[in-house]
Design a protein around this motif. Structure first.
Motif, PDB file in Angstrom:
ATOM      1  N   GLY A  98      40.060  35.879  40.775  1.00 43.20           N
ATOM      2  CA  GLY A  98      40.444  37.021  41.587  1.00 43.20           C
ATOM      3  C   GLY A  98      40.136  38.330  40.876  1.00 43.20           C
ATOM      4  O   GLY A  98      39.257  38.397  40.019  1.00 43.20           O
ATOM      5  N   ALA A  99      40.887  39.363  41.212  1.00 47.54           N
ATOM      6  CA  ALA A  99      40.706  40.669  40.587  1.00 47.54           C
ATOM      7  C   ALA A  99      42.062  41.357  40.518  1.00 47.54           C
ATOM      8  O   ALA A  99      43.025  40.927  41.153  1.00 47.54           O
ATOM      9  N   GLY A 100      42.134  42.406  39.716  1.00 46.09           N
ATOM     10  CA  GLY A 100      43.375  43.160  39.612  1.00 46.09           C
ATOM     11  C   GLY A 100      44.534  42.308  39.124  1.00 46.09           C
ATOM     12  O   GLY A 100      44.426  41.591  38.132  1.00 46.09           O
ATOM     13  N   GLN A 101      45.658  42.384  39.851  1.00 46.37           N
ATOM     14  CA  GLN A 101      46.865  41.671  39.444  1.00 46.37           C
ATOM     15  C   GLN A 101      46.631  40.163  39.357  1.00 46.37           C
ATOM     16  O   GLN A 101      47.110  39.496  38.449  1.00 46.37           O
ATOM     17  N   PHE A 107      44.493  35.454  33.579  1.00 48.25           N
ATOM     18  CA  PHE A 107      44.204  35.582  32.149  1.00 48.25           C
ATOM     19  C   PHE A 107      45.476  35.362  31.326  1.00 48.25           C
ATOM     20  O   PHE A 107      45.434  34.760  30.255  1.00 48.25           O
ATOM     21  N   GLY A 108      46.619  35.835  31.853  1.00 49.47           N
ATOM     22  CA  GLY A 108      47.882  35.626  31.156  1.00 49.47           C
ATOM     23  C   GLY A 108      48.186  34.149  30.969  1.00 49.47           C
ATOM     24  O   GLY A 108      48.652  33.721  29.902  1.00 49.47           O
ATOM     25  N   LYS A 109      47.887  33.347  31.995  1.00 53.12           N
ATOM     26  CA  LYS A 109      48.126  31.901  31.890  1.00 53.12           C
ATOM     27  C   LYS A 109      47.207  31.269  30.850  1.00 53.12           C
ATOM     28  O   LYS A 109      47.615  30.389  30.087  1.00 53.12           O
ATOM     29  N   VAL A 110      45.957  31.723  30.833  1.00 53.25           N
ATOM     30  CA  VAL A 110      45.015  31.204  29.829  1.00 53.25           C
ATOM     31  C   VAL A 110      45.495  31.580  28.434  1.00 53.25           C
ATOM     32  O   VAL A 110      45.489  30.759  27.504  1.00 53.25           O
ATOM     33  N   ARG A 174      37.754  41.715  34.591  1.00 57.90           N
ATOM     34  CA  ARG A 174      38.509  41.758  35.844  1.00 57.90           C
ATOM     35  C   ARG A 174      40.002  41.927  35.599  1.00 57.90           C
ATOM     36  O   ARG A 174      40.724  42.464  36.437  1.00 57.90           O
ATOM     37  N   ALA A 175      40.470  41.426  34.460  1.00 56.53           N
ATOM     38  CA  ALA A 175      41.897  41.501  34.149  1.00 56.53           C
ATOM     39  C   ALA A 175      42.292  42.843  33.541  1.00 56.53           C
ATOM     40  O   ALA A 175      43.470  43.185  33.509  1.00 56.53           O
ATOM     41  N   LEU A 176      41.317  43.596  33.050  1.00 50.65           N
ATOM     42  CA  LEU A 176      41.594  44.885  32.409  1.00 50.65           C
ATOM     43  C   LEU A 176      41.573  46.014  33.444  1.00 50.65           C
ATOM     44  O   LEU A 176      40.963  45.869  34.508  1.00 50.65           O
ATOM     45  N   ASP A 180      36.269  52.323  39.904  1.00 53.06           N
ATOM     46  CA  ASP A 180      35.766  51.933  41.224  1.00 53.06           C
ATOM     47  C   ASP A 180      34.455  51.162  41.157  1.00 53.06           C
ATOM     48  O   ASP A 180      34.049  50.538  42.132  1.00 53.06           O
ATOM     49  N   SER A 181      33.769  51.221  40.011  1.00 58.10           N
ATOM     50  CA  SER A 181      32.443  50.610  39.914  1.00 58.10           C
ATOM     51  C   SER A 181      32.475  49.172  39.405  1.00 58.10           C
ATOM     52  O   SER A 181      31.433  48.616  39.075  1.00 58.10           O
ATOM     53  N   LEU A 182      33.669  48.559  39.339  1.00 57.13           N
ATOM     54  CA  LEU A 182      33.779  47.217  38.759  1.00 57.13           C
ATOM     55  C   LEU A 182      32.826  46.221  39.431  1.00 57.13           C
ATOM     56  O   LEU A 182      32.089  45.502  38.751  1.00 57.13           O
TER      57      LEU A 182
END
Length: 203
Positions: A98-101, A107-110, A174-176, A180-182
């Motif tokens: 996903g993206a954002g939250q 990533f937190g789970k990893v 994506r986790a950071l 707008d250009s992501l």
């Protein structure tokens, strides 16, 4: 033969479904014998009979999950250019994060599962199993392009490792916090990575 007619097949199937469900709920789940057995409604001894190690269980589950999407794999869509097909495949790997939250939670789970704890043999094997299956899937995409004559024969293991390293970086981005250009930056990175692999000079 229906699963219900074969208790051995039925037990193995229930274990795989339970483990796949747990991974669907948490991609970083370590699939402990006790937790999977409880979820499947079987004894730990029965689970160990079918899957002597957690590594074998995880790899069987991941192979099954990837096998379900193989028939609809973008790599087989010859109406698109090889470049676009390989980029689409790589986007499939990024999509679950996903993206954002959602990406931060993933990533937190990893981090909690594989980085923060002491690297025990169980943790190491769980991560290596996921890594092996990711390489296998990526090498398959590359082998399709080689078979078509689009990609020169070469070291697909090295190519796959490079592409997966790029994906790991993109998943972290994506986790950071991002601007707008992501999406545009991610697309450019994927195109650069795929162009590098498809370049005959890098065979």
């Amino acid at each position: 033969m229906d699963d219900g007619d074969d208790p051995v097949l039925s037990t193995r199937h229930r274990i795989l479904v339970a483990a796949a469900t747990m991974l669907g709920e948490d991609a970083a789940a370590r699939l402990s014998v006790r937790a999977v057995a409880a979820r499947a409604g079987v004894s730990t001894g029965s689970l160990r009979y079918h899957f002597p190690t957690q590594q074998e269980l995880r790899e069987a589950v991941l192979a099954g999950i990837y096998g379900l999407v193989a028939s609809d794999d973008p790599i087989h869509d010859r109406s698109r250019s090889p470049r676009d097909r390989l980029v689409a495949c790589l986007r499939q790997v990024l999509a679950p994060a996903g993206a954002g939250q959602q990406a931060r939670a993933a990533f937190g789970k990893v981090y909690e599962s594989f980085i923060a704890p002491e690297p025990t043999e169980e943790i190491r094997q769980a991560h290596l199993g996921m890594e092996r299956e990711g390489r296998r899937r990526t090498e398959y995409w590359l082998s399709v392009l080689v078979d078509e004559g689009v990609l020169p024969a070469g070291d697909n293991a090295r190519r796959a490792k490079f592409l997966l390293t790029v994906l790991n970086g993109l998943a972290l981005e994506r986790a950071l916090p991002a601007g707008d250009s992501l999406l545009a930056d991610e697309t450019n990175t994927l195109h650069l990575a795929v162009d590098s692999v498809l370049d005959p000079r890098n065979a």
